[in-house]
Design a protein around this motif. Structure first.
Motif, PDB file in Angstrom:
ATOM      1  N   SER A 110       0.826  -1.194   0.000  1.00 15.61           N
ATOM      2  CA  SER A 110       0.000   0.000   0.000  1.00 15.61           C
ATOM      3  C   SER A 110       0.872   1.261   0.000  1.00 15.61           C
ATOM      4  O   SER A 110       0.617   2.199  -0.751  1.00 15.61           O
ATOM      5  CB  SER A 110      -0.927  -0.013   1.219  1.00 15.61           C
ATOM      6  OG  SER A 110      -1.939   0.945   1.097  1.00 15.61           O
ATOM      7  N   ALA A 111       1.943   1.259   0.811  1.00 13.31           N
ATOM      8  CA  ALA A 111       2.834   2.421   0.891  1.00 13.31           C
ATOM      9  C   ALA A 111       3.594   2.620  -0.414  1.00 13.31           C
ATOM     10  O   ALA A 111       3.887   3.746  -0.813  1.00 13.31           O
ATOM     11  CB  ALA A 111       3.810   2.261   2.054  1.00 13.31           C
ATOM     12  N   ALA A 157       1.137   8.268  10.702  1.00 16.95           N
ATOM     13  CA  ALA A 157       2.551   8.449  10.339  1.00 16.95           C
ATOM     14  C   ALA A 157       3.444   7.583  11.223  1.00 16.95           C
ATOM     15  O   ALA A 157       4.390   6.948  10.728  1.00 16.95           O
ATOM     16  CB  ALA A 157       2.943   9.920  10.451  1.00 16.95           C
ATOM     17  N   VAL A 158       3.153   7.524  12.517  1.00  9.29           N
ATOM     18  CA  VAL A 158       3.987   6.714  13.416  1.00  9.29           C
ATOM     19  C   VAL A 158       3.884   5.224  13.064  1.00  9.29           C
ATOM     20  O   VAL A 158       4.902   4.539  12.971  1.00  9.29           O
ATOM     21  CB  VAL A 158       3.615   6.951  14.897  1.00  9.29           C
ATOM     22  CG1 VAL A 158       4.113   5.814  15.778  1.00  9.29           C
ATOM     23  CG2 VAL A 158       4.223   8.260  15.375  1.00  9.29           C
ATOM     24  N   VAL A 160       3.095   3.816  10.216  1.00 11.71           N
ATOM     25  CA  VAL A 160       3.776   3.574   8.936  1.00 11.71           C
ATOM     26  C   VAL A 160       5.297   3.660   9.115  1.00 11.71           C
ATOM     27  O   VAL A 160       6.047   2.820   8.617  1.00 11.71           O
ATOM     28  CB  VAL A 160       3.280   4.572   7.859  1.00 11.71           C
ATOM     29  CG1 VAL A 160       4.150   4.539   6.622  1.00 11.71           C
ATOM     30  CG2 VAL A 160       1.828   4.264   7.485  1.00 11.71           C
ATOM     31  N   GLY A 161       5.741   4.674   9.861  1.00 12.82           N
ATOM     32  CA  GLY A 161       7.179   4.840  10.098  1.00 12.82           C
ATOM     33  C   GLY A 161       7.781   3.653  10.832  1.00 12.82           C
ATOM     34  O   GLY A 161       8.866   3.173  10.477  1.00 12.82           O
ATOM     35  N   LEU A 162       7.085   3.138  11.854  1.00 14.27           N
ATOM     36  CA  LEU A 162       7.604   1.990  12.612  1.00 14.27           C
ATOM     37  C   LEU A 162       7.751   0.773  11.698  1.00 14.27           C
ATOM     38  O   LEU A 162       8.736   0.039  11.782  1.00 14.27           O
ATOM     39  CB  LEU A 162       6.681   1.652  13.788  1.00 14.27           C
ATOM     40  CG  LEU A 162       6.638   2.675  14.938  1.00 14.27           C
ATOM     41  CD1 LEU A 162       5.609   2.262  15.983  1.00 14.27           C
ATOM     42  CD2 LEU A 162       8.013   2.843  15.599  1.00 14.27           C
ATOM     43  N   VAL A 164       8.312   0.750   8.446  1.00 14.31           N
ATOM     44  CA  VAL A 164       9.448   0.960   7.536  1.00 14.31           C
ATOM     45  C   VAL A 164      10.766   0.771   8.292  1.00 14.31           C
ATOM     46  O   VAL A 164      11.678   0.082   7.826  1.00 14.31           O
ATOM     47  CB  VAL A 164       9.386   2.364   6.891  1.00 14.31           C
ATOM     48  CG1 VAL A 164      10.658   2.665   6.130  1.00 14.31           C
ATOM     49  CG2 VAL A 164       8.176   2.457   5.959  1.00 14.31           C
ATOM     50  N   LEU A 165      10.857   1.363   9.474  1.00 16.05           N
ATOM     51  CA  LEU A 165      12.087   1.271  10.257  1.00 16.05           C
ATOM     52  C   LEU A 165      12.358  -0.155  10.709  1.00 16.05           C
ATOM     53  O   LEU A 165      13.514  -0.551  10.891  1.00 16.05           O
ATOM     54  CB  LEU A 165      12.002   2.218  11.460  1.00 16.05           C
ATOM     55  CG  LEU A 165      12.131   3.705  11.084  1.00 16.05           C
ATOM     56  CD1 LEU A 165      11.505   4.601  12.141  1.00 16.05           C
ATOM     57  CD2 LEU A 165      13.604   4.072  10.878  1.00 16.05           C
ATOM     58  N   GLY A 167      12.212  -2.645   8.965  1.00 19.33           N
ATOM     59  CA  GLY A 167      13.008  -3.275   7.905  1.00 19.33           C
ATOM     60  C   GLY A 167      14.495  -3.158   8.202  1.00 19.33           C
ATOM     61  O   GLY A 167      15.292  -4.001   7.800  1.00 19.33           O
ATOM     62  N   VAL A 168      14.873  -2.100   8.911  1.00 18.08           N
ATOM     63  CA  VAL A 168      16.271  -1.888   9.294  1.00 18.08           C
ATOM     64  C   VAL A 168      16.566  -2.665  10.578  1.00 18.08           C
ATOM     65  O   VAL A 168      17.622  -3.259  10.734  1.00 18.08           O
ATOM     66  CB  VAL A 168      16.553  -0.373   9.486  1.00 18.08           C
ATOM     67  CG1 VAL A 168      17.991  -0.135   9.890  1.00 18.08           C
ATOM     68  CG2 VAL A 168      16.205   0.401   8.217  1.00 18.08           C
ATOM     69  N   TRP A 172      12.041  -1.958  16.162  1.00 12.94           N
ATOM     70  CA  TRP A 172      11.120  -0.826  16.009  1.00 12.94           C
ATOM     71  C   TRP A 172       9.670  -1.258  16.193  1.00 12.94           C
ATOM     72  O   TRP A 172       8.803  -0.429  16.448  1.00 12.94           O
ATOM     73  CB  TRP A 172      11.300  -0.168  14.642  1.00 12.94           C
ATOM     74  CG  TRP A 172      12.508   0.693  14.566  1.00 12.94           C
ATOM     75  CD1 TRP A 172      13.753   0.329  14.130  1.00 12.94           C
ATOM     76  CD2 TRP A 172      12.618   2.073  14.953  1.00 12.94           C
ATOM     77  NE1 TRP A 172      14.616   1.404  14.217  1.00 12.94           N
ATOM     78  CE2 TRP A 172      13.945   2.478  14.715  1.00 12.94           C
ATOM     79  CE3 TRP A 172      11.711   3.003  15.480  1.00 12.94           C
ATOM     80  CZ2 TRP A 172      14.395   3.777  14.993  1.00 12.94           C
ATOM     81  CZ3 TRP A 172      12.151   4.291  15.742  1.00 12.94           C
ATOM     82  CH2 TRP A 172      13.479   4.669  15.502  1.00 12.94           C
ATOM     83  N   ARG A 176       7.204  -1.919  23.392  1.00 18.41           N
ATOM     84  CA  ARG A 176       7.531  -0.720  24.174  1.00 18.41           C
ATOM     85  C   ARG A 176       7.620   0.535  23.292  1.00 18.41           C
ATOM     86  O   ARG A 176       7.455   1.643  23.763  1.00 18.41           O
ATOM     87  CB  ARG A 176       8.832  -0.916  24.958  1.00 18.41           C
ATOM     88  CG  ARG A 176      10.052  -1.039  24.102  1.00 18.41           C
ATOM     89  CD  ARG A 176      11.338  -1.281  24.886  1.00 18.41           C
ATOM     90  NE  ARG A 176      12.428  -1.379  23.934  1.00 18.41           N
ATOM     91  CZ  ARG A 176      13.122  -0.343  23.479  1.00 18.41           C
ATOM     92  NH1 ARG A 176      12.850   0.869  23.909  1.00 18.41           N
ATOM     93  NH2 ARG A 176      14.095  -0.511  22.606  1.00 18.41           N
ATOM     94  N   ARG A 177       7.908   0.352  21.988  1.00 16.57           N
ATOM     95  CA  ARG A 177       7.976   1.512  21.080  1.00 16.57           C
ATOM     96  C   ARG A 177       6.608   2.181  20.937  1.00 16.57           C
ATOM     97  O   ARG A 177       6.485   3.377  21.113  1.00 16.57           O
ATOM     98  CB  ARG A 177       8.484   1.088  19.697  1.00 16.57           C
ATOM     99  CG  ARG A 177       9.963   0.956  19.592  1.00 16.57           C
ATOM    100  CD  ARG A 177      10.642   2.311  19.377  1.00 16.57           C
ATOM    101  NE  ARG A 177      12.076   2.211  19.597  1.00 16.57           N
ATOM    102  CZ  ARG A 177      12.698   2.744  20.656  1.00 16.57           C
ATOM    103  NH1 ARG A 177      12.049   3.399  21.571  1.00 16.57           N
ATOM    104  NH2 ARG A 177      14.002   2.625  20.775  1.00 16.57           N
ATOM    105  N   PHE A 181       5.198   5.666  22.578  1.00 17.75           N
ATOM    106  CA  PHE A 181       4.570   6.736  21.795  1.00 17.75           C
ATOM    107  C   PHE A 181       3.277   7.203  22.462  1.00 17.75           C
ATOM    108  O   PHE A 181       3.026   8.403  22.603  1.00 17.75           O
ATOM    109  CB  PHE A 181       4.305   6.248  20.367  1.00 17.75           C
ATOM    110  CG  PHE A 181       3.438   7.167  19.553  1.00 17.75           C
ATOM    111  CD1 PHE A 181       3.902   8.400  19.139  1.00 17.75           C
ATOM    112  CD2 PHE A 181       2.142   6.799  19.209  1.00 17.75           C
ATOM    113  CE1 PHE A 181       3.106   9.254  18.389  1.00 17.75           C
ATOM    114  CE2 PHE A 181       1.336   7.641  18.464  1.00 17.75           C
ATOM    115  CZ  PHE A 181       1.816   8.878  18.059  1.00 17.75           C
TER     116      PHE A 181
END
Lengths: 213, 213
Positions: A110-111, A157-158, A160-162, A164-165, A167-168, A172, A176-177, A181
Motif C-alpha cells: 500500500s505504501a 505516520a507513526v 507507517v514509520g515503525l 518501515v524502520l 526493515g532496518v 522498532w 515498548r515503542r 509513543f
C-alpha cells in the motif's frame, strides 16, 4: 469437499508465500516463479488461483485489510471507550506487523502504491483512526482544542514509520515503542479526567512518576 | 578550471537525475540508461563519474546526509535551546523532503536498505535527534519521567512515516502536518516552564486556545 479444502489451502499458502517474497525482495523485482516455488506448488497451480502478480498483491492487501478489520472489531467488542479502543488497536496492529507477514507486506504494498495511487489499505487504516478519534471527541475524551485530524495523521505516520524502520531493525516493532509513543501523546490529547482514570494503560508509567514528583 | 567546473556540474546533474529516477521507479528496477538520459549526458560520461548504480545511490545518500547536517548546523547557529533546534530541524527536514528530490530519495534508499543493512542516513538522523533530546534533558527542558529514547523514536518514526505517506499524497509533507505533530507532542514532553515560554512556535496555537477556554 476435500478438493475444495485443498484448493483453499493452496490459495492461502500462495498468498503467504507472495507476502514473504514481496516483503523480502520488493514487489517490482519479485517473480511468480519464486513465489510458486516458495509455496511448494506448480506454476500451473499458481495461475489457476491468480491471473498475475497484481492479482496476488491484491489478495495480500485484501487479507491484510481483513486482519486490520479483525483488530478493530476485537477492540470494539470489549466495550471500551473510543480512545482505549484506538490505543488497543494500534498496539495490536504493531504486533501484527511484527508477527504476520501478510499484514506487513500489505502495508508495504500500500505504501509503495503497488496497486495504484489509491493505496487502499493505508486509507482504510487512516479513515478508521480518524473515526475512532471523532468517537473519542464525541465521548468527551479529547482535551479542548485537540484536532482529531492532526492526531489521526500523527498516529498513521507513526505506525507507517515503525513498519518501515522495522526493515532496518525489527526492534522498532517492539511493544515498548508503540507504548512509549502513547505515553508521550496521551498527555497532549486526552482530558485530565481520562488521564486520571486507569484507562489508557500505556500512560500508567508516566502518570505514577508524575504523581511521585 | 572551466573543465573541472563542467565535470562538477555533470556529476551534480547525474546525482539529481538518479535521485529523481530512484524516487519515481524505485532503486532496484531503475536503469543507468534512464538516469544518463534524464541527466542529458552519455553513458560514457556517467561511467566516468560513477562505477555503477550502487555508487550513484551512495552519492545520493551522501548528499542527502550533507543536507541534513546543513539543517542541523543552521538550527545550532541560531543559539536556540536544544528543544527549539529540534523542532526547527524536523520542520526543515520535512520542507526538504518536499522540495529536494535528493533528500527525498536519500531517505527512501536508506529505508529500503538499498546500500546495505546499516541504513546510514536513517541512523545519522536518529542519532542526531537523540543527541538533541539529551541536550534538552541536560538543559532541563524535558518534563520529569520523559524518556529521550522513546521521544527520539517517535520523532524518527513520524518523519519516516510522513515521507512514505507523501508518496501517496504530497500533502503529508505540508508544514501543518509536522507543526500539528509538535503541538500534540510538546505538552507530553516539555516542562511547564518551556510550554509557558514563547519558544516552541508549533505549540502557540494550542496554548492560546487553552488560555481562551
Amino acid at each position: 469437499m476435500a478438493m475444495q479444502e485443498r484448493a483453499l489451502r493452496t490459495r492461502k499458502s500462495l498468498i503467504h508465500a507472495a507476502a514473504a517474497v514481496f516483503a523480502e525482495e520488493g514487489y517490482v523485482p519479485s517473480s511468480l516463479g519464486t513465489i510458486s516455488k516458495r509455496a511448494g506448488v506448480s506454476n500451473g497451480a499458481l495461475h489457476f488461483h491468480f491471473e498475475n502478480k497484481r492479482a496476488l498483491a491484491q489478495a495480500v492487501e485484501d487479507e491484510a485489510a481483513d486482519a486490520v478489520r479483525g483488530l478493530v472489531r476485537r477492540a470494539d467488542r470489549t466495550g471500551a471507550s473510543a480512545l482505549q479502543a484506538l490505543v488497543d488497536t494500534t498496539c495490536g496492529l504493531v504486533d501484527s506487523l511484527l508477527d504476520d507477514i501478510v499484514v506487513r507486506a500489505g502495508f508495504q504494498l500500500s505504501a509503495e502504491r503497488a496497486l495504484g495511487p489509491e493505496a487502499r489499505l493505508l486509507r482504510t487504516w487512516h479513515e478508521w483512526v480518524e473515526q475512532a478519534l471523532l468517537g473519542a471527541e464525541a465521548e468527551g475524551q479529547l482535551a479542548p482544542g485537540v484536532s482529531p485530524d492532526d492526531t489521526a495523521a500523527a498516529i498513521v505516520a507513526v505506525t507507517v514509520g515503525l513498519e518501515v524502520l522495522a526493515g532496518v531493525d525489527p526492534q522498532w516493532l517492539a511493544e515498548r515503542r508503540i507504548a512509549g509513543f502513547w505515553e508521550l501523546l496521551l498527555p497532549g490529547i486526552a482530558t485530565e479526567q481520562v488521564l486520571a482514570s486507569a484507562l489508557p494503560e500505556a500512560h500508567e508509567g508516566r502518570r505514577s512518576e508524575a504523581e511521585e514528583a
